[in-house]
Enzyme design. Structure first.
Site, PDB file in Angstrom:
ATOM      1  N   TYR A  21     -13.860  -1.176 -21.484  1.00 22.47           N
ATOM      2  CA  TYR A  21     -13.996  -0.961 -19.975  1.00 22.47           C
ATOM      3  C   TYR A  21     -15.263  -1.523 -19.280  1.00 22.47           C
ATOM      4  O   TYR A  21     -15.085  -2.443 -18.315  1.00 22.47           O
ATOM      5  CB  TYR A  21     -13.944   0.551 -19.995  1.00 22.47           C
TER       6      TYR A  21
ATOM      7  N   LYS B 196     -15.150  -4.462 -16.471  1.00 22.56           N
ATOM      8  CA  LYS B 196     -15.847  -4.490 -15.233  1.00 22.56           C
ATOM      9  C   LYS B 196     -16.765  -5.468 -14.995  1.00 22.56           C
ATOM     10  O   LYS B 196     -17.091  -5.990 -13.822  1.00 22.56           O
ATOM     11  CB  LYS B 196     -16.067  -2.935 -15.189  1.00 22.56           C
TER      12      LYS B 196
END
Length: 250
Positions: A155, A159
């Site tokens: 993640y 991002k």
């Protein structure tokens, strides 16, 4: 303040619930026409129906943003309904947290592909129309996790990748009157977050580390997104705005 969004067409991915749904509602309140997109069509339809019942103009679209063909169909439907897409919010994404030594390839690919390949497919699909009209806004929803969170290598990587994507694409598109910016939320209280079995521990830890002493709400992220998508932000591009209450590193 008039954001100049009335009549604009905003496509928000992952807007069947949570932050994405609040972004869709905020655009609708500002007078934009909204494409509510989600992999869960029932959720997208529910949000769109509520917007229409409130006097807005909205359509629902089922889309897996990892699929180029599904993205193309979604944009074609938006163009047929509203004449084009002026604003794209790349919000679709989720986390599958696990320490890297225990993470398998499918968990890595699912998170990274949805966030990064999704932004790639959706941006490529809407840019020709924006370029032709000499106006457009792309807002990518990143995260405070770009600074790193244990158990979130997939993640955090995705991002942070959105930050680089934002900077590079902003330089490519500035001459066409298109701005590209990112919003990086901190800990935001959503229904999904409250459903987490360790929610209370996560909440208390986040509050203790947050300089302002409270947590964000979906509306905080939606308001920042609407501003970045507006005519008021015409001189801002390539920027990542951290909406975190002052919290950055863990």
């Amino acid at each position: 303040m008039d954001l100049g969004l009335a009549g604009k067409v905003a496509l928000v991915t992952g807007s069947g619930r949570g932050i994405g749904a609040e972004i869709a509602r905020t655009f609708a309140r500002e007078g934009a026409r909204v494409v509510v997109s989600d992999i869960d069509l029932a959720a997208a339809r529910q949000v769109a129906a509520a917007l229409n019942a409130g006097g807005a103009q909205a359509i629902a679209a089922r889309c897996d943003v990892c699929s180029k063909d599904e993205v193309a169909k979604m944009v074609a439907n938006a163009t047929e309904a509203f004449g084009g897409v002026d604003i794209l919010v790349n919000n679709a994404g989720f986390n599958k947290d696990r320490y890297l030594t225990k993470m398998d390839e499918t968990e890595w690919d699912a998170v990274v592909d949805t966030i990064l390949k999704g932004a790639f497919h959706c941006s490529r699909a809407v840019l020709p129309g924006m370029m032709a009209r000499k106006w457009g806004r792309i807002v990518n929803i990143s995260s405070r996790s770009v600074f790193g969170n244990p158990g979130q290598t997939n993640y955090s990587t995705a991002k942070l990748g959105l930050v680089g994507f934002t900077r590079a694409l902003s330089l490519e598109q500035a001459k066409f009157g298109i701005t590209v910016n990112a919003i990086a939320p901190g800990f935001v209280e959503t229904e999904l977050m409250r459903a987490n079995p360790t929610y209370e521990t996560l909440r208390d830890t986040a509050v203790a580390k947050n300089p302002v002493g409270f947590l964000g709400a979906p509306d905080d992220i939606a308001s920042a997104t609407a501003f970045m998508a507006s005519e008021r932000a015409r001189y801002i591009t390539g920027v990542t705005l951290y909406v975190t209450g002052g919290r950055f590193s863990s």
